[in-house]
Design a protein around this motif. Structure first.
Motif, PDB file in Angstrom:
ATOM      1  N   VAL A 237       0.749  -1.348   0.191  1.00  0.00           N
ATOM      2  CA  VAL A 237      -0.090  -0.302   0.277  1.00  0.00           C
ATOM      3  C   VAL A 237       0.873   1.861  -0.205  1.00  0.00           C
ATOM      4  CG1 VAL A 237      -2.190   1.075   1.090  1.00  0.00           C
ATOM      5  CG2 VAL A 237      -1.761  -1.269   1.060  1.00  0.00           C
ATOM      6  N   VAL A 238       0.492   1.840  -0.966  1.00  0.00           N
ATOM      7  CA  VAL A 238       1.366   3.396  -1.028  1.00  0.00           C
ATOM      8  C   VAL A 238       0.264   4.596  -0.860  1.00  0.00           C
ATOM      9  CG1 VAL A 238       3.360   2.025  -2.595  1.00  0.00           C
ATOM     10  CG2 VAL A 238       1.529   3.835  -3.598  1.00  0.00           C
ATOM     11  N   ASP A 239       0.775   5.371  -0.044  1.00  0.00           N
ATOM     12  CA  ASP A 239       0.391   6.769  -0.420  1.00  0.00           C
ATOM     13  C   ASP A 239       0.553   8.056  -1.477  1.00  0.00           C
ATOM     14  OD1 ASP A 239       2.475   7.843  -0.107  1.00  0.00           O
ATOM     15  OD2 ASP A 239       2.864   8.411   1.641  1.00  0.00           O
ATOM     16  N   GLU A 240      -0.228   9.282  -1.322  1.00  0.00           N
ATOM     17  CA  GLU A 240      -0.306   9.870  -2.885  1.00  0.00           C
ATOM     18  C   GLU A 240       1.703  10.141  -3.326  1.00  0.00           C
ATOM     19  OE1 GLU A 240      -4.212  12.447  -2.319  1.00  0.00           O
ATOM     20  OE2 GLU A 240      -2.516  13.588  -1.415  1.00  0.00           O
ATOM     21  N   SER A 241       2.071  10.088  -2.117  1.00  0.00           N
ATOM     22  CA  SER A 241       3.399  10.630  -2.939  1.00  0.00           C
ATOM     23  C   SER A 241       4.933   8.943  -2.546  1.00  0.00           C
ATOM     24  CB  SER A 241       4.400  11.116  -1.655  1.00  0.00           C
ATOM     25  OG  SER A 241       4.288   9.939  -0.438  1.00  0.00           O
ATOM     26  N   MET A 242       3.616   8.133  -3.362  1.00  0.00           N
ATOM     27  CA  MET A 242       4.524   6.800  -3.855  1.00  0.00           C
ATOM     28  C   MET A 242       5.065   6.334  -2.628  1.00  0.00           C
ATOM     29  SD  MET A 242       4.127   5.971  -6.742  1.00  0.00           S
ATOM     30  CE  MET A 242       4.854   4.963  -8.118  1.00  0.00           C
TER      31      MET A 242
ATOM     32  N   VAL B 291      17.475  -5.251  -0.103  1.00  0.00           N
ATOM     33  CA  VAL B 291      16.140  -3.221   0.145  1.00  0.00           C
ATOM     34  C   VAL B 291      15.997  -3.269   1.671  1.00  0.00           C
ATOM     35  CG1 VAL B 291      15.182  -2.951  -2.176  1.00  0.00           C
ATOM     36  CG2 VAL B 291      14.203  -3.494  -0.592  1.00  0.00           C
ATOM     37  N   GLY B 292      15.777  -4.408   1.772  1.00  0.00           N
ATOM     38  CA  GLY B 292      15.905  -3.862   3.902  1.00  0.00           C
ATOM     39  C   GLY B 292      14.300  -3.527   3.867  1.00  0.00           C
ATOM     40  N   ALA B 293      13.638  -2.965   5.003  1.00  0.00           N
ATOM     41  CA  ALA B 293      12.650  -2.996   5.376  1.00  0.00           C
ATOM     42  C   ALA B 293      11.824  -1.417   4.530  1.00  0.00           C
ATOM     43  CB  ALA B 293      12.491  -1.857   6.858  1.00  0.00           C
ATOM     44  N   LEU B 294      10.396  -2.493   3.798  1.00  0.00           N
ATOM     45  CA  LEU B 294       9.852  -1.780   3.150  1.00  0.00           C
ATOM     46  C   LEU B 294       9.222  -0.612   3.496  1.00  0.00           C
ATOM     47  CD1 LEU B 294       7.942  -4.611   1.232  1.00  0.00           C
ATOM     48  CD2 LEU B 294      10.557  -3.350   1.308  1.00  0.00           C
ATOM     49  N   ARG B 295       8.540  -0.177   4.853  1.00  0.00           N
ATOM     50  CA  ARG B 295       7.690   0.715   5.357  1.00  0.00           C
ATOM     51  C   ARG B 295       8.450   2.251   4.832  1.00  0.00           C
ATOM     52  NH1 ARG B 295       3.144   1.264   8.584  1.00  0.00           N
ATOM     53  NH2 ARG B 295       3.015   3.099   9.468  1.00  0.00           N
ATOM     54  N   ASP B 296       7.770   3.404   4.698  1.00  0.00           N
ATOM     55  CA  ASP B 296       8.321   4.350   4.951  1.00  0.00           C
ATOM     56  C   ASP B 296       9.288   4.385   3.789  1.00  0.00           C
ATOM     57  OD1 ASP B 296       6.415   4.766   7.079  1.00  0.00           O
ATOM     58  OD2 ASP B 296       8.313   5.029   8.149  1.00  0.00           O
ATOM     59  N   ARG B 297       9.311   3.604   3.040  1.00  0.00           N
ATOM     60  CA  ARG B 297      10.686   3.646   1.733  1.00  0.00           C
ATOM     61  C   ARG B 297       9.385   4.159   0.368  1.00  0.00           C
ATOM     62  NH1 ARG B 297      15.236   1.230   2.758  1.00  0.00           N
ATOM     63  NH2 ARG B 297      16.014   1.086   0.256  1.00  0.00           N
ATOM     64  N   ARG B 298      10.224   5.551  -0.515  1.00  0.00           N
ATOM     65  CA  ARG B 298       9.647   5.455  -1.508  1.00  0.00           C
ATOM     66  C   ARG B 298       9.375   3.650  -2.051  1.00  0.00           C
ATOM     67  NH1 ARG B 298       8.134  10.157  -2.218  1.00  0.00           N
ATOM     68  NH2 ARG B 298       8.567  10.104  -4.573  1.00  0.00           N
TER      69      ARG B 298
ATOM     70  N   ARG C  14      13.184  -0.455  -9.706  1.00  0.00           N
ATOM     71  CA  ARG C  14      13.440   0.265 -10.783  1.00  0.00           C
ATOM     72  C   ARG C  14      12.347   0.176 -12.014  1.00  0.00           C
ATOM     73  NH1 ARG C  14      19.509   2.176 -11.257  1.00  0.00           N
ATOM     74  NH2 ARG C  14      19.922   2.999  -8.943  1.00  0.00           N
ATOM     75  N   ASN C  15      11.560  -0.987 -11.993  1.00  0.00           N
ATOM     76  CA  ASN C  15      10.204  -1.651 -12.660  1.00  0.00           C
ATOM     77  C   ASN C  15       9.843  -0.053 -13.529  1.00  0.00           C
ATOM     78  OD1 ASN C  15       8.100  -3.009 -14.330  1.00  0.00           O
ATOM     79  ND2 ASN C  15       9.734  -5.189 -13.856  1.00  0.00           N
ATOM     80  N   PRO C  16       9.655   0.201 -14.792  1.00  0.00           N
ATOM     81  CA  PRO C  16       8.594   1.489 -15.257  1.00  0.00           C
ATOM     82  C   PRO C  16       7.566   0.767 -15.117  1.00  0.00           C
ATOM     83  CG  PRO C  16       9.893  -0.145 -16.696  1.00  0.00           C
ATOM     84  CD  PRO C  16      11.074  -0.578 -15.705  1.00  0.00           C
ATOM     85  N   ALA C  17       7.350  -0.679 -15.775  1.00  0.00           N
ATOM     86  CA  ALA C  17       5.874  -0.944 -15.409  1.00  0.00           C
ATOM     87  C   ALA C  17       4.808  -1.147 -14.137  1.00  0.00           C
ATOM     88  CB  ALA C  17       5.152  -2.326 -15.548  1.00  0.00           C
ATOM     89  N   ILE C  18       5.614  -1.332 -13.016  1.00  0.00           N
ATOM     90  CA  ILE C  18       5.346  -1.330 -11.753  1.00  0.00           C
ATOM     91  C   ILE C  18       4.948   0.178 -11.169  1.00  0.00           C
ATOM     92  CG2 ILE C  18       5.807  -1.948  -9.591  1.00  0.00           C
ATOM     93  CD1 ILE C  18       7.358  -4.214  -9.923  1.00  0.00           C
ATOM     94  N   HIS C  19       6.025   1.236 -11.664  1.00  0.00           N
ATOM     95  CA  HIS C  19       5.937   2.577 -11.199  1.00  0.00           C
ATOM     96  C   HIS C  19       4.828   3.064 -12.253  1.00  0.00           C
ATOM     97  CE1 HIS C  19      10.442   2.635 -10.146  1.00  0.00           C
ATOM     98  NE2 HIS C  19       9.533   1.836  -9.382  1.00  0.00           N
ATOM     99  N   ALA C  20       4.355   2.610 -13.069  1.00  0.00           N
ATOM    100  CA  ALA C  20       2.805   2.923 -14.224  1.00  0.00           C
ATOM    101  C   ALA C  20       1.816   2.443 -13.508  1.00  0.00           C
ATOM    102  CB  ALA C  20       3.184   2.560 -15.216  1.00  0.00           C
ATOM    103  N   ALA C  21       1.598   1.683 -12.883  1.00  0.00           N
ATOM    104  CA  ALA C  21       0.086   0.966 -12.383  1.00  0.00           C
ATOM    105  C   ALA C  21      -0.102   1.238 -11.069  1.00  0.00           C
ATOM    106  CB  ALA C  21       0.535  -0.756 -12.113  1.00  0.00           C
ATOM    107  N   PHE C  22       0.770   1.768 -10.650  1.00  0.00           N
ATOM    108  CA  PHE C  22       0.324   2.873  -8.766  1.00  0.00           C
ATOM    109  C   PHE C  22       0.156   3.684  -9.133  1.00  0.00           C
ATOM    110  CE2 PHE C  22       2.505  -0.695  -6.891  1.00  0.00           C
ATOM    111  CZ  PHE C  22       1.552  -1.229  -5.797  1.00  0.00           C
ATOM    112  N   ARG C  23       0.908   4.547 -10.860  1.00  0.00           N
ATOM    113  CA  ARG C  23       0.564   6.080 -10.552  1.00  0.00           C
ATOM    114  C   ARG C  23      -0.257   6.200 -11.567  1.00  0.00           C
ATOM    115  NH1 ARG C  23       5.276   6.540 -12.978  1.00  0.00           N
ATOM    116  NH2 ARG C  23       6.205   6.728 -11.696  1.00  0.00           N
ATOM    117  N   ALA C  24      -1.224   5.112 -12.646  1.00  0.00           N
ATOM    118  CA  ALA C  24      -2.042   5.511 -12.863  1.00  0.00           C
ATOM    119  C   ALA C  24      -3.609   5.098 -11.683  1.00  0.00           C
ATOM    120  CB  ALA C  24      -2.626   4.325 -13.902  1.00  0.00           C
TER     121      ALA C  24
ATOM    122  N   ARG D  63      -5.796  10.078  -0.145  1.00  0.00           N
ATOM    123  CA  ARG D  63      -5.639   8.823  -1.732  1.00  0.00           C
ATOM    124  C   ARG D  63      -4.494   7.874  -1.557  1.00  0.00           C
ATOM    125  NH1 ARG D  63      -7.645  11.477  -7.069  1.00  0.00           N
ATOM    126  NH2 ARG D  63      -7.471   8.882  -7.157  1.00  0.00           N
ATOM    127  N   GLY D  64      -4.232   7.005  -1.900  1.00  0.00           N
ATOM    128  CA  GLY D  64      -3.214   5.966  -2.166  1.00  0.00           C
ATOM    129  C   GLY D  64      -3.514   4.673  -3.042  1.00  0.00           C
ATOM    130  N   ALA D  65      -2.536   3.740  -3.107  1.00  0.00           N
ATOM    131  CA  ALA D  65      -3.447   2.818  -3.872  1.00  0.00           C
ATOM    132  C   ALA D  65      -2.508   1.573  -3.628  1.00  0.00           C
ATOM    133  CB  ALA D  65      -2.427   3.329  -4.935  1.00  0.00           C
TER     134      ALA D  65
END
Length: 444
Positions: free
Chosen positions: A98-103, A121-128, A134-144, A182-184
């Motif tokens: 689950v991500v917030d508006e700032s990804m 990458v270590g703990a996921l919480r509070d990380r962008r 760096r997978n662009p498909a993952i970023h594009a899906a969350f951004r949409a 909002r989040g995703a």
């Protein structure tokens, strides 16, 4: 305070009142004492029932939930429903982020932590999200999902320790009712195994089509040649018919092997294990291959002991040995040798060794795949279907064993069939050990 003590105290009070007041009515005093005792007993009953109810409620609350009601943030206590949700999310195979508006990641389950922590990458919480992948498909899906409040579904590939495929589904999410932030939420379905099976299926269909097309083309070509007048050619017509027969036989063998392998993989082959005298079985296979071995000047040597008995399905073991020994003859050098031996330790090991050219290291791991050939032209020329070693592998596993190969270029190859140890041999060996121990104890 016990009920007996209260009763004694009330009785002493009544006696003291009787002694202090001569005209006191004894019947009224006893009635008052009975009412007092009834009230005390009723109060004790109420206290007892309340204590039992509290004890029952404490025992009904699961210990695992009770221990997990402390939140990771400052000891905040969670409701049982929140704890149940957290436990459910952590038990899922699919990774959830689950991500917030700032990804930025605000929540994740255990599967997502394991998925992304393979990259260290270590703990996921509070990380962008950009820090995790760096997978662009993952970023594009969350951004949409964040910008257009629209769900998205994409197939993504991750390369860390190995190639893994995921089906990612992202949906918009309202994180706070008061702040309207909002989040995703994204769910990662691991489809690596399905992709691998699909690739194997496509390769199998492609290989089958290719293997059948080659002999079929030759058959059609020679049939057309005979129809165009070569049938009257006394010098070549029999040679043409011989080629047609050879290619038809090759197609027949290929189809038989495909059906056989499919039945084995589907578990439709019923094994009938029994005691098999291995040396006699190897002699039978060597006799069947004697003509081909003589044509190539290859000698077959049976080094299996006379008293070796293995537990296996005799027909299927003969099939495995025929495939391995036939390959050892076909791919051997002129005047070479095929040696069949037996070893026994924790398992039964049947070794088929040859003096051929050996197998390059890059091919060893794939040699048991269907239709995999090191030299395709030579294999077809010698009449191989490309399925023999795959059949051996699946039959060995059906017996509870395995098959492997040791090879080095220029020094030949050794294929090893491993089978579970013969139970009778194990029992007799243990009896002999006990007898030796008993005799040594007696002598001492």
């Amino acid at each position: 305070m016990s009920l007996r003590f209260i009763f004694a105290l009330a009785l002493c009070g009544v006696l003291l009142a009787a002694l202090a007041e001569p005209d006191w009515n004894l019947r009224a005093a006893l009635s008052l004492c009975g009412a007092l005792l009834a009230g005390i007993a009723l109060a004790q009953l109420v206290f007892y029932l309340r204590a039992r109810a509290e004890d029952y409620a404490r025992r009904e609350l699961p210990v695992s939930l009770d221990k997990q009601t402390e939140s990771a943030r400052g000891g905040e206590t969670l409701a049982p429903s929140d704890t149940l949700l957290r436990m459910t999310m952590n038990s899922m195979r699919e990774g959830v982020i689950v991500v917030d508006e700032s990804m930025r990641v605000v929540a994740s389950n255990r599967a997502a932590d394991e998925t992304f922590n393979r990259a260290g990458v270590g703990a996921l919480r509070d990380r962008r999200l950009e820090e995790l992948t760096r997978n662009p498909a993952i970023h594009a899906a969350f951004r949409a999902a964040l910008e257009r409040a629209d769900g998205a579904e994409v197939k993504v590939e991750m390369r860390d320790e190995g190639r893994r495929m995921f089906q990612l589904r992202v949906a918009p999410l309202l994180i706070g009712e008061e702040t309207k932030s909002r989040g995703a939420i994204g769910v990662f379905f691991d489809i690596t195994r399905l992709e691998r099976l699909e690739r194997v299926r496509q390769e199998f269909l492609s290989n089958v089509s290719h293997e059948l097309r080659t002999p079929l083309t030759a058959i059609l070509a020679y049939v057309e040649t005979l129809e165009d007048g070569a049938l009257e050619d006394q010098e070549n017509n029999r040679r043409f018919l011989s080629v047609i027969r050879r290619n038809a036989s090759r197609m027949h063998n290929l189809i038989d092997d495909i059906l056989e392998l499919s039945a084995i993989e589907a578990g439709n082959v019923q094994l009938e294990p029994g005691d098999v005298r291995l040396r006699r079985l190897v002699d039978d296979v060597a006799t069947a291959l004697a003509t081909r071995a003589e044509e190539r000047g290859v000698s077959i040597v049976n080094e299996v002991g006379e008293d070796v008995i293995v537990t296996a399905d005799a027909r299927r073991l003969e099939q495995m040995l025929t495939n391995l020994m036939d390959n050892a003859v076909k791919f051997n050098r002129e005047g070479g040798r095929v040696t069949v031996s037996h070893e026994r330790d924790a398992r039964e090991r049947i070794v088929v060794a040859d003096t051929g050219d050996g197998i390059p290291a890059e091919h060893v791991e794939r040699i048991f795949e269907r239709f995999y050939r090191i030299d395709r032209a030579r294999s077809r020329e010698l009449g191989g279907t490309g399925l023999g070693l795959a059949i051996v592998k699946h039959l060995a596993r059906a017996h509870g064993g395995e098959v492997s190969v040791r090879s080095s270029v220029g020094a030949g190859s050794a294929f090893i069939i491993e089978l579970p140890l013969n139970r009778q041999d194990t029992t007799s060996a243990s009896k002999k050990t006990v007898e030796r121990k008993t005799s040594s104890n007696a002598s001492s």
